[in-house]
Design an enzyme around this catalytic site. Structure first.
Site, PDB file in Angstrom:
ATOM      1  N   GLU A   1      -1.540   0.736  12.731  1.00 10.25           N
ATOM      2  CA  GLU A   1      -1.082   1.407  11.624  1.00 10.25           C
ATOM      3  C   GLU A   1      -2.607   1.195  10.523  1.00 10.25           C
ATOM      4  O   GLU A   1      -2.953   0.001  10.236  1.00 10.25           O
ATOM      5  CB  GLU A   1      -0.180   0.490  10.908  1.00 10.25           C
TER       6      GLU A   1
ATOM      7  N   GLU B   1      -5.181  -4.804   2.611  1.00  7.53           N
ATOM      8  CA  GLU B   1      -4.550  -5.412   3.611  1.00  7.53           C
ATOM      9  C   GLU B   1      -5.129  -5.592   5.061  1.00  7.53           C
ATOM     10  O   GLU B   1      -4.863  -5.899   5.824  1.00  7.53           O
ATOM     11  CB  GLU B   1      -3.122  -4.627   3.877  1.00  7.53           C
TER      12      GLU B   1
ATOM     13  N   ASP C   1       1.171   5.878   7.308  1.00  4.13           N
ATOM     14  CA  ASP C   1       2.029   5.095   6.350  1.00  4.13           C
ATOM     15  C   ASP C   1       1.646   5.783   4.838  1.00  4.13           C
ATOM     16  O   ASP C   1       0.639   5.861   4.439  1.00  4.13           O
ATOM     17  CB  ASP C   1       2.006   3.738   6.054  1.00  4.13           C
ATOM     18  N   THR C   2       2.547   6.495   4.093  1.00  2.00           N
ATOM     19  CA  THR C   2       2.192   7.581   2.955  1.00  2.00           C
ATOM     20  C   THR C   2       1.529   6.528   1.765  1.00  2.00           C
ATOM     21  O   THR C   2       0.783   6.766   1.128  1.00  2.00           O
ATOM     22  CB  THR C   2       3.553   8.273   2.530  1.00  2.00           C
TER      23      THR C   2
ATOM     24  N   HIS D   1      -0.140   3.913   2.195  1.00  2.00           N
ATOM     25  CA  HIS D   1      -1.432   3.599   2.278  1.00  2.00           C
ATOM     26  C   HIS D   1      -2.333   4.641   2.099  1.00  2.00           C
ATOM     27  O   HIS D   1      -3.415   4.615   1.647  1.00  2.00           O
ATOM     28  CB  HIS D   1      -1.684   2.714   3.674  1.00  2.00           C
TER      29      HIS D   1
ATOM     30  N   HIS E   1       5.343   5.998   8.535  1.00  2.00           N
ATOM     31  CA  HIS E   1       6.312   5.028   7.392  1.00  2.00           C
ATOM     32  C   HIS E   1       6.167   6.024   6.175  1.00  2.00           C
ATOM     33  O   HIS E   1       5.104   6.641   5.950  1.00  2.00           O
ATOM     34  CB  HIS E   1       5.475   3.713   7.318  1.00  2.00           C
TER      35      HIS E   1
ATOM     36  N   ARG F   1       5.663   2.185  -3.778  1.00  2.00           N
ATOM     37  CA  ARG F   1       6.400   1.769  -2.729  1.00  2.00           C
ATOM     38  C   ARG F   1       7.860   1.810  -3.268  1.00  2.00           C
ATOM     39  O   ARG F   1       8.788   0.996  -2.705  1.00  2.00           O
ATOM     40  CB  ARG F   1       5.918   0.409  -2.341  1.00  2.00           C
TER      41      ARG F   1
ATOM     42  N   GLU G   1       9.987   2.785   4.144  1.00  2.00           N
ATOM     43  CA  GLU G   1       9.564   1.399   4.331  1.00  2.00           C
ATOM     44  C   GLU G   1       9.215   0.972   2.667  1.00  2.00           C
ATOM     45  O   GLU G   1       8.260   0.749   2.139  1.00  2.00           O
ATOM     46  CB  GLU G   1       8.245   1.209   5.019  1.00  2.00           C
TER      47      GLU G   1
HETATM   48  C1  LER Z   1       2.361  -3.516   5.214  1.00  2.00           C
HETATM   49  O1  LER Z   1       1.961  -3.038   4.047  1.00  2.00           O
HETATM   50  C2  LER Z   1       2.841  -2.232   6.220  1.00  2.00           C
HETATM   51  O2  LER Z   1       2.901  -0.953   5.596  1.00  2.00           O
HETATM   52  C3  LER Z   1       3.565  -2.702   7.253  1.00  2.00           C
HETATM   53  O3  LER Z   1       4.019  -1.364   8.061  1.00  2.00           O
HETATM   54  C4  LER Z   1       2.797  -3.397   8.019  1.00  2.00           C
HETATM   55  O4  LER Z   1       3.151  -4.478   8.281  1.00  2.00           O
HETATM   56 MN    MN Z   2       3.985   0.507   6.701  1.00  2.00          MN
END
Ligand code: LER
Ligand code: MN
Length: 287
Positions: free
Chosen positions: A150, A156, A183-184, A186, A209, A215, A244
């Site tokens: 990821e 992070e 993951d959108t 991030h 994600h 978020r 998420e």
């Molecule tokens: C954390 O920011 C995240 O996106 C999770 O999927 C990873 O632990």
């Molecule tokens: Mn994530």
């Protein structure tokens, strides 16, 4: 086959360990196909407990997937070989537990310690992590697990912030059992174009994600979901899409995810269930 749509269990709870059976039933009732949770919780579970959870998921017709933010004590990119070896043992133990559950996907910051290390020698750490991952990929293959690397934002982790960095890493590992997870939330921080990032991951994308810029749930912020889901369709992505969002302050989750203000007004369980149902209907408009 349609993409499976999922939800991460900490939508509802602010501790990493939760009553999984409760949320398996709840997620299935709302209509989700997948429930994801933090994989470390498996280490403390007996084989009987694992079998019970697996049976509950099977009965509910729900798939379980696994994610983790690796404790820096087990950092497989560490310059210290003892830490790396301990990390490989730790992740192997987690994968064995996932294997007992017949789990298929482990993702997250599982290729380095979660967070920014004091020693930020990125090139050295990357090389260590890739070597460690080559070893872990063999276990993943034996157990039928795909490891999703990821890309996370700069606060992070230092090794993999973008889809391009994730692709370079995965290509260097060179295993069919290791792919990319985007993951959108991030991507909104790190990528110049979210559509291009998805196209960069392309055929290596094994997990996705979704969460808004802050978020919250997809559709509640300012991300362009036509672009995001359009790009997933363009690359022919058929994998899981797991929502998420993190909505509440407090507990270890609020602290680890840096949630310092509530992102939803009504925090009752019924209101959260409604929001989870809204989120599924939002995603289903596209898939
Ligand atoms: C954390 O920011 C995240 O996106 C999770 O999927 C990873 O632990
Ligand atoms: Mn994530």
């Amino acid at each position: 086959m349609a993409n499976k749509l999922g939800i991460f269990v900490n939508f509802w709870e602010n501790t990493w360990k939760v009553d999984l059976k409760k949320y398996i039933a709840k997620a299935a009732k709302i209509g989700y196909d997948v429930l994801e949770f933090q994989a470390q919780a498996l280490l403390d579970m007996s084989d009987t407990a694992l079998a019970e959870i697996k049976a509950a998921a099977t009965d509910a017709g729900l798939e379980l997937t696994y994610s983790l933010g690796l404790d820096p004590a087990y950092d497989i990119s560490s310059p210290d070989i003892a830490v790396r070896e301990g990390g490989i043992r730790y992740l192997t133990d987690i994968m064995k537990q996932i294997g007992k559950m017949e789990g298929r996907l482990l993702s997250g910051v599982s290729y380095a310690g979660w967070g920014v290390p004091a020693d930020g020698d990125k090139a050295k750490r990357l090389a260590h992590s890739i070597n460690s991952m080559k070893i872990l990929s063999k276990t993943a293959g034996e157990l039928g697990i795909t490891y999703g690397i990821e890309a996370v934002n700069r606060f992070e982790g230092i090794l993999i912030n973008t889809a391009a960095e994730a692709r370079a890493y995965v290509e260097a590992v060179g295993s069919p059992h290791v792919g990319i997870l985007l993951d959108t939330y991030h991507m909104n921080i790190e990528e110049g174009s979210i559509g291009d990032a998805i196209r960069t991951a392309g055929d290596l994308l094994v997990g996705f994600h979704v969460g808004e810029n802050n978020r919250t749930c997809p559709g509640r912020g300012h991300l362009d979901w036509d672009e995001i889901f359009g790009a997933l369709k363009e690359i022919g992505y058929r994998g899981r899409i797991v929502a998420e969002p993190f909505l509440m302050t407090g507990g270890e989750v609020g602290k680890d995810i840096y949630v310092w203000r509530d992102l939803i007004d009504n925090k009752s369980e019924a209101a959260l269930d409604n929001e989870a149902a809204y989120m599924l209907s939002f995603m289903k408009k596209y898939f």
